[in-house]
Design a protein around this motif. Structure first.
Motif, PDB file in Angstrom:
ATOM      1  N   ASN A 173       0.811  -1.218   0.000  1.00 17.96           N
ATOM      2  CA  ASN A 173       0.000   0.000   0.000  1.00 17.96           C
ATOM      3  C   ASN A 173       0.848   1.274   0.000  1.00 17.96           C
ATOM      4  O   ASN A 173       0.321   2.376   0.136  1.00 17.96           O
ATOM      5  CB  ASN A 173      -0.963   0.015   1.188  1.00 17.96           C
ATOM      6  N   GLY A 174       2.177   1.099  -0.127  1.00 17.82           N
ATOM      7  CA  GLY A 174       3.068   2.256  -0.205  1.00 17.82           C
ATOM      8  C   GLY A 174       3.649   2.692   1.128  1.00 17.82           C
ATOM      9  O   GLY A 174       4.566   3.525   1.174  1.00 17.82           O
ATOM     10  N   LYS A 175       3.116   2.161   2.232  1.00 22.30           N
ATOM     11  CA  LYS A 175       3.636   2.520   3.547  1.00 22.30           C
ATOM     12  C   LYS A 175       4.927   1.753   3.831  1.00 22.30           C
ATOM     13  O   LYS A 175       5.158   0.688   3.246  1.00 22.30           O
ATOM     14  CB  LYS A 175       2.584   2.240   4.620  1.00 22.30           C
ATOM     15  N   SER A 176       5.747   2.287   4.711  1.00 22.97           N
ATOM     16  CA  SER A 176       7.069   1.700   4.947  1.00 22.97           C
ATOM     17  C   SER A 176       7.167   1.048   6.317  1.00 22.97           C
ATOM     18  O   SER A 176       6.412   1.376   7.246  1.00 22.97           O
ATOM     19  CB  SER A 176       8.143   2.787   4.825  1.00 22.97           C
ATOM     20  N   LEU A 177       8.121   0.134   6.434  1.00 18.54           N
ATOM     21  CA  LEU A 177       8.393  -0.519   7.716  1.00 18.54           C
ATOM     22  C   LEU A 177       8.855   0.508   8.751  1.00 18.54           C
ATOM     23  O   LEU A 177       8.475   0.432   9.922  1.00 18.54           O
ATOM     24  CB  LEU A 177       9.460  -1.596   7.539  1.00 18.54           C
ATOM     25  N   ALA A 178       9.621   1.499   8.293  1.00 15.34           N
ATOM     26  CA  ALA A 178      10.087   2.550   9.206  1.00 15.34           C
ATOM     27  C   ALA A 178       8.913   3.303   9.807  1.00 15.34           C
ATOM     28  O   ALA A 178       8.884   3.571  11.014  1.00 15.34           O
ATOM     29  CB  ALA A 178      11.013   3.515   8.459  1.00 15.34           C
ATOM     30  N   GLY A 179       7.943   3.657   8.967  1.00 20.38           N
ATOM     31  CA  GLY A 179       6.758   4.365   9.452  1.00 20.38           C
ATOM     32  C   GLY A 179       5.970   3.536  10.446  1.00 20.38           C
ATOM     33  O   GLY A 179       5.501   4.051  11.470  1.00 20.38           O
ATOM     34  N   THR A 180       5.829   2.239  10.173  1.00 19.67           N
ATOM     35  CA  THR A 180       5.098   1.347  11.080  1.00 19.67           C
ATOM     36  C   THR A 180       5.815   1.229  12.424  1.00 19.67           C
ATOM     37  O   THR A 180       5.176   1.249  13.484  1.00 19.67           O
ATOM     38  CB  THR A 180       4.940  -0.048  10.443  1.00 19.67           C
ATOM     39  N   LEU A 181       7.134   1.100  12.383  1.00 17.87           N
ATOM     40  CA  LEU A 181       7.904   1.022  13.634  1.00 17.87           C
ATOM     41  C   LEU A 181       7.802   2.324  14.424  1.00 17.87           C
ATOM     42  O   LEU A 181       7.746   2.316  15.662  1.00 17.87           O
ATOM     43  CB  LEU A 181       9.371   0.710  13.317  1.00 17.87           C
ATOM     44  N   GLY A 226       0.872  -0.694  21.627  1.00 15.62           N
ATOM     45  CA  GLY A 226       1.751  -0.115  20.606  1.00 15.62           C
ATOM     46  C   GLY A 226       1.672  -0.879  19.296  1.00 15.62           C
ATOM     47  O   GLY A 226       1.590  -0.279  18.221  1.00 15.62           O
ATOM     48  N   ILE A 227       1.683  -2.206  19.396  1.00 16.67           N
ATOM     49  CA  ILE A 227       1.588  -3.045  18.189  1.00 16.67           C
ATOM     50  C   ILE A 227       0.236  -2.845  17.510  1.00 16.67           C
ATOM     51  O   ILE A 227       0.155  -2.727  16.271  1.00 16.67           O
ATOM     52  CB  ILE A 227       1.795  -4.525  18.547  1.00 16.67           C
ATOM     53  N   ILE A 228      -0.830  -2.793  18.295  1.00 15.26           N
ATOM     54  CA  ILE A 228      -2.167  -2.557  17.734  1.00 15.26           C
ATOM     55  C   ILE A 228      -2.213  -1.217  17.007  1.00 15.26           C
ATOM     56  O   ILE A 228      -2.779  -1.101  15.913  1.00 15.26           O
ATOM     57  CB  ILE A 228      -3.234  -2.602  18.856  1.00 15.26           C
ATOM     58  N   GLY A 229      -1.596  -0.187  17.611  1.00 17.65           N
ATOM     59  CA  GLY A 229      -1.554   1.126  16.959  1.00 17.65           C
ATOM     60  C   GLY A 229      -0.814   1.083  15.633  1.00 17.65           C
ATOM     61  O   GLY A 229      -1.268   1.652  14.638  1.00 17.65           O
ATOM     62  N   GLY A 230       0.331   0.376  15.607  1.00 17.32           N
ATOM     63  CA  GLY A 230       1.107   0.261  14.379  1.00 17.32           C
ATOM     64  C   GLY A 230       0.371  -0.507  13.294  1.00 17.32           C
ATOM     65  O   GLY A 230       0.359  -0.116  12.121  1.00 17.32           O
ATOM     66  N   VAL A 231      -0.283  -1.611  13.689  1.00 18.24           N
ATOM     67  CA  VAL A 231      -1.035  -2.429  12.734  1.00 18.24           C
ATOM     68  C   VAL A 231      -2.238  -1.648  12.193  1.00 18.24           C
ATOM     69  O   VAL A 231      -2.526  -1.680  10.990  1.00 18.24           O
ATOM     70  CB  VAL A 231      -1.507  -3.745  13.403  1.00 18.24           C
ATOM     71  N   SER A 232      -2.937  -0.939  13.074  1.00 20.38           N
ATOM     72  CA  SER A 232      -4.108  -0.157  12.651  1.00 20.38           C
ATOM     73  C   SER A 232      -3.711   0.926  11.648  1.00 20.38           C
ATOM     74  O   SER A 232      -4.448   1.203  10.696  1.00 20.38           O
ATOM     75  CB  SER A 232      -4.781   0.500  13.865  1.00 20.38           C
ATOM     76  N   GLU A 233      -2.545   1.524  11.856  1.00 19.81           N
ATOM     77  CA  GLU A 233      -2.075   2.565  10.940  1.00 19.81           C
ATOM     78  C   GLU A 233      -1.647   1.961   9.605  1.00 19.81           C
ATOM     79  O   GLU A 233      -1.808   2.593   8.557  1.00 19.81           O
ATOM     80  CB  GLU A 233      -0.901   3.315  11.584  1.00 19.81           C
ATOM     81  N   LEU A 234      -1.135   0.738   9.646  1.00 19.15           N
ATOM     82  CA  LEU A 234      -0.618   0.098   8.435  1.00 19.15           C
ATOM     83  C   LEU A 234      -1.725  -0.426   7.531  1.00 19.15           C
ATOM     84  O   LEU A 234      -1.646  -0.324   6.307  1.00 19.15           O
ATOM     85  CB  LEU A 234       0.311  -1.059   8.832  1.00 19.15           C
ATOM     86  N   ILE A 235      -2.770  -0.979   8.129  1.00 18.12           N
ATOM     87  CA  ILE A 235      -3.822  -1.653   7.349  1.00 18.12           C
ATOM     88  C   ILE A 235      -4.602  -0.657   6.486  1.00 18.12           C
ATOM     89  O   ILE A 235      -4.976   0.418   6.936  1.00 18.12           O
ATOM     90  CB  ILE A 235      -4.787  -2.402   8.293  1.00 18.12           C
ATOM     91  N   ASP A 236      -4.840  -1.075   5.254  1.00 17.00           N
ATOM     92  CA  ASP A 236      -5.626  -0.271   4.315  1.00 17.00           C
ATOM     93  C   ASP A 236      -6.890  -1.058   3.967  1.00 17.00           C
ATOM     94  O   ASP A 236      -6.823  -2.112   3.337  1.00 17.00           O
ATOM     95  CB  ASP A 236      -4.804   0.003   3.064  1.00 17.00           C
ATOM     96  N   LEU A 237      -8.046  -0.584   4.415  1.00 15.86           N
ATOM     97  CA  LEU A 237      -9.309  -1.279   4.168  1.00 15.86           C
ATOM     98  C   LEU A 237     -10.110  -0.566   3.093  1.00 15.86           C
ATOM     99  O   LEU A 237     -10.642   0.524   3.313  1.00 15.86           O
ATOM    100  CB  LEU A 237     -10.136  -1.356   5.461  1.00 15.86           C
ATOM    101  N   TRP A 238     -10.152  -1.171   1.922  1.00 18.48           N
ATOM    102  CA  TRP A 238     -10.982  -0.693   0.809  1.00 18.48           C
ATOM    103  C   TRP A 238     -10.737   0.777   0.458  1.00 18.48           C
ATOM    104  O   TRP A 238     -11.611   1.465  -0.046  1.00 18.48           O
ATOM    105  CB  TRP A 238     -12.464  -0.905   1.131  1.00 18.48           C
ATOM    106  N   GLY A 239      -9.537   1.260   0.755  1.00 19.81           N
ATOM    107  CA  GLY A 239      -9.207   2.634   0.422  1.00 19.81           C
ATOM    108  C   GLY A 239      -9.861   3.677   1.302  1.00 19.81           C
ATOM    109  O   GLY A 239      -9.831   4.868   0.988  1.00 19.81           O
ATOM    110  N   LEU A 240     -10.442   3.238   2.425  1.00 19.37           N
ATOM    111  CA  LEU A 240     -11.093   4.182   3.343  1.00 19.37           C
ATOM    112  C   LEU A 240     -10.059   5.044   4.041  1.00 19.37           C
ATOM    113  O   LEU A 240      -8.904   4.655   4.229  1.00 19.37           O
ATOM    114  CB  LEU A 240     -11.938   3.425   4.372  1.00 19.37           C
ATOM    115  N   ASP A 241     -10.468   6.226   4.456  1.00 24.01           N
ATOM    116  CA  ASP A 241      -9.574   7.191   5.082  1.00 24.01           C
ATOM    117  C   ASP A 241      -9.023   6.668   6.412  1.00 24.01           C
ATOM    118  O   ASP A 241      -9.748   6.098   7.223  1.00 24.01           O
ATOM    119  CB  ASP A 241     -10.330   8.507   5.325  1.00 24.01           C
ATOM    120  N   ASP A 242      -7.710   6.871   6.626  1.00 21.93           N
ATOM    121  CA  ASP A 242      -7.048   6.432   7.866  1.00 21.93           C
ATOM    122  C   ASP A 242      -7.696   7.017   9.118  1.00 21.93           C
ATOM    123  O   ASP A 242      -7.725   6.375  10.174  1.00 21.93           O
ATOM    124  CB  ASP A 242      -5.570   6.848   7.849  1.00 21.93           C
TER     125      ASP A 242
END
Length: 263
Positions: A173-181, A226-242
């Motif tokens: 989805n274009g997001k990076s591992l650095a951003g997720t961490l 913290g992990i839940i926050g990172g995963v929630s930010e990473l996941i892209d659901l049907w192109g809906l707004d973060d």
């Protein structure tokens, strides 16, 4: 003399042939320079706009902490509903009336992305929808930490991803591992500040997590949040707004986690 005259004529003809080529090259160089300057200015404007948006984004997190200690979640939700109604009306008007949109963009354009100025709904709509949803669906503490994750983790992911994302793995989805961490790290801090710092007053009768009654210790809860926050930010659901997806996913996962961990 005839030879010299012929050479002079030949040189003049060559110069006349070369002049249009030189002019074309000069014009191309000038055009490239203008494009470069324009692109630089555009990027600077984008950076300023993004910084303004993320600054507001982060500030809301501190407001959430203040509200959590002093206000009823239902009152906060109702106030956000009024705000949502006003912003939604403004969005409808600006897409129906070009002049109104021009005035709107002049006033609030520094908080909007370029596409939001002409084609897409303002991200504030989705931010308010996300906050209203979690305040309606979840207990007050889970709603508060979900909005906090939205406010701080999303900002951290954006900043770290832009700065160091090109050095790390990129997801589909274009997001990076650095951003997720970055999001996970800030999520850890937010979780500790919320549950473990002692700065906030939690109602023991209505709190979703009480250490003495929970299988999860504070360090475990902090890490998992913290992990839940990172995963929630990473996941892209049907192109809906973060701004809508992050608090809802965070709230759902935390709610399930805290329901299952009671002794």
């Amino acid at each position: 003399m005839a030879i010299h005259r012929n050479l002079a004529v030949k040189n003049r003809i060559q110069k006349q042939k070369l002049t249009p080529i030189i002019q074309q090259k000069l014009a191309a160089l000038a055009e490239a320079k203008i494009k470069k300057i324009t692109a630089t200015n555009t990027n600077k404007n984008k950076d300023v706009s993004e910084f303004s948006r993320k600054l507001l984004h982060s500030t809301i997190g501190f407001i959430v902490l203040l509200i959590y200690s002093s206000n009823d979640a239902i009152i906060v939700r109702d106030n956000l509903l009024y705000m949502f109604s006003i912003v939604s009306l403004a969005e409808i008007l600006r897409f129906l009336n070009k002049r109104f949109n021009e005035i709107y963009v002049k006033l609030f354009g520094f908080l909007m992305r370029e596409r939001e100025k002409t084609e897409k709904c303002n991200g504030v709509i989705f931010y308010l929808m996300g906050c209203i949803s979690v305040l309606t669906l979840f207990p007050k503490d889970i709603a508060a930490i979900s909005i906090l994750i939205l406010s701080w983790c999303d900002t951290a992911a954006s900043f770290v991803g832009r700065r160091w994302g090109h050095y790390t793995y990129k997801f589909s989805n274009g997001k990076s591992l650095a951003g997720t961490l970055g999001a996970i790290t800030v999520g850890l801090i937010a979780a500790y500040l919320f549950w473990g710092s002692g700065l906030l007053k939690h109602d023991p009768e209505n709190a979703s997590w009480i250490e003495e009654k929970s299988v999860l210790s504070l360090p475990s809860l902090t890490i998992l949040t913290g992990i839940i926050g990172g995963v929630s930010e990473l996941i892209d659901l049907w192109g809906l707004d973060d701004n809508l997806i992050i608090p809802l996913l965070t709230g759902i996962m935390l709610r399930i986690l805290l329901l299952l961990n009671t002794k």
